[in-house]
Scaffold this active site. Structure first.
Site, PDB file in Angstrom:
ATOM      1  N   GLU A 225       3.859  12.527 -34.785  1.00 15.49           N
ATOM      2  CA  GLU A 225       5.208  11.965 -34.920  1.00 15.49           C
ATOM      3  C   GLU A 225       5.192  10.907 -36.020  1.00 15.49           C
ATOM      4  O   GLU A 225       4.817   9.743 -35.752  1.00 15.49           O
ATOM      5  CB  GLU A 225       5.633  11.297 -33.608  1.00 15.49           C
ATOM      6  CG  GLU A 225       5.693  12.241 -32.432  1.00 15.49           C
ATOM      7  CD  GLU A 225       6.622  11.691 -31.347  1.00 15.49           C
ATOM      8  OE1 GLU A 225       7.582  12.394 -31.017  1.00 15.49           O
ATOM      9  OE2 GLU A 225       6.401  10.584 -30.862  1.00 15.49           O
TER      10      GLU A 225
ATOM     11  N   GLY B  54      13.829   9.070 -34.512  1.00 11.82           N
ATOM     12  CA  GLY B  54      15.172   8.515 -34.306  1.00 11.82           C
ATOM     13  C   GLY B  54      15.932   8.213 -35.583  1.00 11.82           C
ATOM     14  O   GLY B  54      16.954   7.528 -35.544  1.00 11.82           O
TER      15      GLY B  54
ATOM     16  N   TRP C 268      12.566  11.173 -22.706  1.00  7.28           N
ATOM     17  CA  TRP C 268      13.842  10.494 -22.417  1.00  7.28           C
ATOM     18  C   TRP C 268      13.769   8.991 -22.668  1.00  7.28           C
ATOM     19  O   TRP C 268      14.779   8.285 -22.531  1.00  7.28           O
ATOM     20  CB  TRP C 268      14.264  10.793 -20.976  1.00  7.28           C
ATOM     21  CG  TRP C 268      14.694  12.222 -20.765  1.00  7.28           C
ATOM     22  CD1 TRP C 268      15.170  13.080 -21.721  1.00  7.28           C
ATOM     23  CD2 TRP C 268      14.695  12.956 -19.537  1.00  7.28           C
ATOM     24  NE1 TRP C 268      15.463  14.296 -21.152  1.00  7.28           N
ATOM     25  CE2 TRP C 268      15.182  14.251 -19.814  1.00  7.28           C
ATOM     26  CE3 TRP C 268      14.330  12.658 -18.224  1.00  7.28           C
ATOM     27  CZ2 TRP C 268      15.316  15.226 -18.827  1.00  7.28           C
ATOM     28  CZ3 TRP C 268      14.462  13.625 -17.242  1.00  7.28           C
ATOM     29  CH2 TRP C 268      14.952  14.894 -17.538  1.00  7.28           C
ATOM     30  N   LYS C 269      12.580   8.485 -22.955  1.00  8.52           N
ATOM     31  CA  LYS C 269      12.389   7.064 -23.267  1.00  8.52           C
ATOM     32  C   LYS C 269      13.027   6.192 -22.168  1.00  8.52           C
ATOM     33  O   LYS C 269      13.005   6.570 -20.996  1.00  8.52           O
ATOM     34  CB  LYS C 269      12.924   6.757 -24.669  1.00  8.52           C
ATOM     35  CG  LYS C 269      12.367   7.722 -25.723  1.00  8.52           C
ATOM     36  CD  LYS C 269      12.580   7.279 -27.142  1.00  8.52           C
ATOM     37  CE  LYS C 269      11.970   8.313 -28.080  1.00  8.52           C
ATOM     38  NZ  LYS C 269      11.968   7.895 -29.469  1.00  8.52           N
TER      39      LYS C 269
ATOM     40  N   GLY D 207      12.971  13.544 -28.624  1.00 10.75           N
ATOM     41  CA  GLY D 207      13.585  12.325 -28.102  1.00 10.75           C
ATOM     42  C   GLY D 207      15.086  12.490 -27.953  1.00 10.75           C
ATOM     43  O   GLY D 207      15.583  13.120 -27.019  1.00 10.75           O
ATOM     44  N   GLY D 208      15.836  11.940 -28.920  1.00  9.87           N
ATOM     45  CA  GLY D 208      17.298  11.906 -28.844  1.00  9.87           C
ATOM     46  C   GLY D 208      17.933  13.229 -28.455  1.00  9.87           C
ATOM     47  O   GLY D 208      18.825  13.267 -27.587  1.00  9.87           O
TER      48      GLY D 208
ATOM     49  N   SER E  53      12.998  13.398 -34.837  1.00  7.97           N
ATOM     50  CA  SER E  53      14.300  13.924 -35.261  1.00  7.97           C
ATOM     51  C   SER E  53      14.391  15.451 -35.198  1.00  7.97           C
ATOM     52  O   SER E  53      15.049  16.079 -36.028  1.00  7.97           O
ATOM     53  CB  SER E  53      14.651  13.429 -36.672  1.00  7.97           C
ATOM     54  OG  SER E  53      14.782  12.023 -36.680  1.00  7.97           O
TER      55      SER E  53
ATOM     56  N   HIS F 132       2.443   6.347 -27.975  1.00  8.17           N
ATOM     57  CA  HIS F 132       3.705   6.564 -28.692  1.00  8.17           C
ATOM     58  C   HIS F 132       3.915   5.407 -29.674  1.00  8.17           C
ATOM     59  O   HIS F 132       3.555   4.263 -29.382  1.00  8.17           O
ATOM     60  CB  HIS F 132       4.871   6.647 -27.705  1.00  8.17           C
ATOM     61  CG  HIS F 132       6.127   7.114 -28.367  1.00  8.17           C
ATOM     62  ND1 HIS F 132       6.904   6.272 -29.134  1.00  8.17           N
ATOM     63  CD2 HIS F 132       6.726   8.331 -28.425  1.00  8.17           C
ATOM     64  CE1 HIS F 132       7.933   6.957 -29.631  1.00  8.17           C
ATOM     65  NE2 HIS F 132       7.843   8.216 -29.214  1.00  8.17           N
TER      66      HIS F 132
HETATM   67  P1  PGA Z   1      13.416  11.550 -31.694  1.00  5.97           P
HETATM   68  O1  PGA Z   1      12.186  10.908 -30.901  1.00  5.97           O
HETATM   69  O2  PGA Z   1      13.414  13.023 -31.402  1.00  5.97           O
HETATM   70  O3  PGA Z   1      14.641  10.838 -31.159  1.00  5.97           O
HETATM   71  O4  PGA Z   1      13.191  11.277 -33.144  1.00  5.97           O
HETATM   72  C1  PGA Z   1      10.966  11.586 -30.766  1.00  5.97           C
HETATM   73  C2  PGA Z   1       9.979  10.734 -30.014  1.00  5.97           C
HETATM   74  O5  PGA Z   1       9.988   9.506 -30.199  1.00  5.97           O
HETATM   75  O6  PGA Z   1       9.166  11.248 -29.240  1.00  5.97           O
END
Ligand code: PGA
Length: 268
Positions: free
Chosen positions: A187, A193, A27-28, A249-250, A228, A114
């Site tokens: 990643e 993102g 969720w950052k 993430g998103g 993504s 990360h």
């Molecule tokens: P994302 O992020 O799915 O929004 O690309 C993944 C992450 O940074 O762990």
């Protein structure tokens, strides 16, 4: 040594060997305490029902929320992760969060390395190794993030970069008195993102290489992909043999999207 009561429901083998997937929502720094808890309370039962012998769900949340999340999900199969943890034992390190203190509130582990930490906080492979050491010393599960930049990918340096990033990780694993369970999240920096995802051929190359590299190391290793991931690409990505799950993430901020990623069938 990892405490099996903490980590028993995590995959101890690559997905290809036991057909188990781990999905960790990252969720950052998107949500406040209130927003995080509203999501966690609203979707608690659904998240629990998505967990089974083939599926582990983890939530990587802001440090402000970890104690409440760990309490809310206490006695459930949902795993709670920090997004970072300190390279040192508790002491005079202003602003850091010690692994021992994450363990004390029943967190299961932490993301480390990360690319947003490497980029905005200049974290090095040596620092990531020290963080991993602290987590393992506290029986917590490290989720070590690695990946190349677009420039490195274009220069054909991907595997060299991953090898450098993993070298410290493997030194840490080798230094443990007992074999440990570890998660590697591949990643690519350029996929995070951005809506860009490596081709299946590129991913097969990386995951075959990663799984061979990990197989020669002590301990057990689960390999995640992150960058993504969406409901639209998850079923194809799931077809990659050595893949053990996703770091999301998103798409994890939208419950319906996250649920679709978890539930979609593999398309090969
Ligand atoms: P994302 O992020 O799915 O929004 O690309 C993944 C992450 O940074 O762990």
């Amino acid at each position: 040594m990892l405490d099996d009561t903490i980590n028993s429901s995590f995959v101890k083998e690559p997905r290809a060997m036991n057909n188990h997937f781990t999905y960790i929502a990252n969720w950052k720094m998107n949500w406040s305490f209130q927003q995080t808890m509203a999501f966690a309370i609203t979707h608690k039962n659904a998240l629990i029902s998505m967990s089974n012998t083939h599926t582990t769900i983890g939530l990587a949340a802001s440090p402000l929320t970890l104690q409440s999340l760990a309490q809310l999900y206490n006695t459930t199969p949902i795993k709670i992760f920090a997004q970072d943890s300190a390279a040192q034992q508790p002491g005079a390190y202003t602003g850091d969060v010690a692994a021992a203190h994450l363990a004390a509130i029943n967190c299961n582990g932490s993301l480390i390395g990360h690319s947003e930490r490497r980029r905005y906080h200049h974290e090095t492979n040596e620092l990531v190794q020290a963080k991993m050491q602290q987590l393992l010393a506290c029986n917590l599960l490290p989720v070590i993030c690695i990946g190349e930049t677009l420039e490195q990918r274009n220069k054909d340096e991907t595997l060299v970069v991953l090898e450098q990033q993993l070298s410290n990780v493997f030194s840490c694993a080798a230094a443990q008195s007992e074999p440990t369970h570890n998660i590697i999240a591949y990643e690519p920096v350029w996929a995070i993102g951005t809506g860009l995802v490596p081709t299946i051929e590129q991913l097969i190359e990386v995951f075959s290489w990663l799984s061979k590299a990990c197989a020669s190391q002590p301990g057990t290793w689960t390999l995640l992909y992150g960058g993504s991931v969406t409901a639209a690409n998850a079923s194809t990505l799931k077809g990659i043999d050595q893949l053990g799950g996703f770091l999301i993430g998103g798409a994890s901020l939208d419950f319906q999207e996250f649920e679709k990623i978890v539930k979609c069938q593999i398309v090969v």
